[in-house]
Design a protein around this motif. Structure first.
Motif, PDB file in Angstrom:
ATOM      1  N   UNK A  33      14.694  17.427  30.508  1.00 47.38           N
ATOM      2  CA  UNK A  33      15.022  17.063  31.882  1.00 47.38           C
ATOM      3  C   UNK A  33      14.628  15.604  32.068  1.00 47.38           C
ATOM      4  N   UNK A  34      15.410  14.887  32.871  1.00 45.20           N
ATOM      5  CA  UNK A  34      15.165  13.478  33.140  1.00 45.20           C
ATOM      6  C   UNK A  34      15.344  13.229  34.631  1.00 45.20           C
ATOM      7  N   UNK A  48      17.197  12.111  48.644  1.00 44.52           N
ATOM      8  CA  UNK A  48      18.092  12.528  47.561  1.00 44.52           C
ATOM      9  C   UNK A  48      17.488  12.054  46.245  1.00 44.52           C
ATOM     10  N   UNK A  49      17.234  13.005  45.368  1.00 43.00           N
ATOM     11  CA  UNK A  49      16.760  12.735  44.006  1.00 43.00           C
ATOM     12  C   UNK A  49      17.808  13.242  43.035  1.00 43.00           C
ATOM     13  N   UNK A  50      17.856  12.634  41.855  1.00 41.74           N
ATOM     14  CA  UNK A  50      18.815  13.096  40.857  1.00 41.74           C
ATOM     15  C   UNK A  50      18.281  12.807  39.467  1.00 41.74           C
ATOM     16  N   UNK A  51      18.980  13.335  38.503  1.00 39.31           N
ATOM     17  CA  UNK A  51      18.624  13.139  37.105  1.00 39.31           C
ATOM     18  C   UNK A  51      19.598  13.899  36.233  1.00 39.31           C
ATOM     19  N   UNK A  52      19.195  14.167  35.030  1.00 34.27           N
ATOM     20  CA  UNK A  52      20.036  14.940  34.125  1.00 34.27           C
ATOM     21  C   UNK A  52      19.163  15.941  33.375  1.00 34.27           C
ATOM     22  N   UNK A  83      18.478  25.161  41.859  1.00 37.30           N
ATOM     23  CA  UNK A  83      18.873  26.335  41.091  1.00 37.30           C
ATOM     24  C   UNK A  83      20.268  26.160  40.539  1.00 37.30           C
ATOM     25  N   UNK A  84      20.849  27.252  40.082  1.00 33.72           N
ATOM     26  CA  UNK A  84      22.219  27.266  39.564  1.00 33.72           C
ATOM     27  C   UNK A  84      22.442  26.244  38.447  1.00 33.72           C
ATOM     28  N   UNK A  85      21.568  26.248  37.455  1.00 35.77           N
ATOM     29  CA  UNK A  85      21.731  25.345  36.319  1.00 35.77           C
ATOM     30  C   UNK A  85      22.671  25.961  35.293  1.00 35.77           C
ATOM     31  N   UNK A  86      23.490  25.126  34.702  1.00 35.35           N
ATOM     32  CA  UNK A  86      24.388  25.542  33.638  1.00 35.35           C
ATOM     33  C   UNK A  86      23.696  25.241  32.312  1.00 35.35           C
ATOM     34  N   UNK A  94      21.755  16.767  37.681  1.00 29.03           N
ATOM     35  CA  UNK A  94      21.197  17.557  38.780  1.00 29.03           C
ATOM     36  C   UNK A  94      20.981  16.616  39.950  1.00 29.03           C
ATOM     37  N   UNK A  95      21.097  17.152  41.147  1.00 26.36           N
ATOM     38  CA  UNK A  95      20.930  16.348  42.359  1.00 26.36           C
ATOM     39  C   UNK A  95      20.403  17.270  43.450  1.00 26.36           C
TER      40      UNK A  95
END
Length: 142
Positions: A33-34, A48-52, A83-86, A94-95
């Motif tokens: 995770x990043x 708002x936060x995001x990453x990958x 939630x709802x990660x693929x 992710x956001x």
């Protein structure tokens, strides 16, 4: 000599089984995770936060989520889950966009941590939550 060889073979097999046995339901996949270094704050204070991230299928008895935490000097701590990660082994974005709930986070520098977590369920209730990957970055909230 034959009995000794048989005993040695049996002990070697037992040792190999003991060393290489993985507990049932354990995560043994490559996962990461990043967190991105830029975050945004709306006029109403929502962040708002995001990453990958990338992960493989969670345990059949569980699910995957990302827990994101922002800590800023002079403000509180804001923690939110996604939630709802693929989980298919490919990298995904992710956001999360969330109100602050009184945390007091503002524009400027902060520290963000993203935890990729595996939630093991027992029926409908969580049995355990394990962090399988983590990233911490200095971020700028704009």
């Amino acid at each position: 000599m034959s009995g000794r060889r048989t005993t040695l073979t049996a002990l070697s097999a037992l040792a190999a089984t003991t060393v290489f046995t993985v507990p049932a339901g354990a995560t043994v996949f490559e996962q990461a995770v990043f967190v991105h270094q830029d975050a945004h704050i709306d006029q109403d204070g929502a962040i708002t936060l995001s990453g990958s991230y990338y992960c493989e299928q969670a345990s059949p008895m569980g699910a995957m989520q990302i827990k994101a935490t922002v800590i800023q000097e002079g403000a509180g701590r804001l923690t939110v889950g996604t939630g709802d990660l693929l989980c298919d082994g490919a990298e995904h974005i992710w956001k999360v966009h969330t109100p602050q709930f009184g945390a007091g986070v503002h524009r400027g520098h902060a520290t963000a941590t993203a935890d990729l977590q595996e939630i093991r369920l027992q029926g409908l209730m969580p049995k355990s939550v394990d962090t399988v990957a983590q990233d911490t970055q200095k971020i700028v909230i704009r």
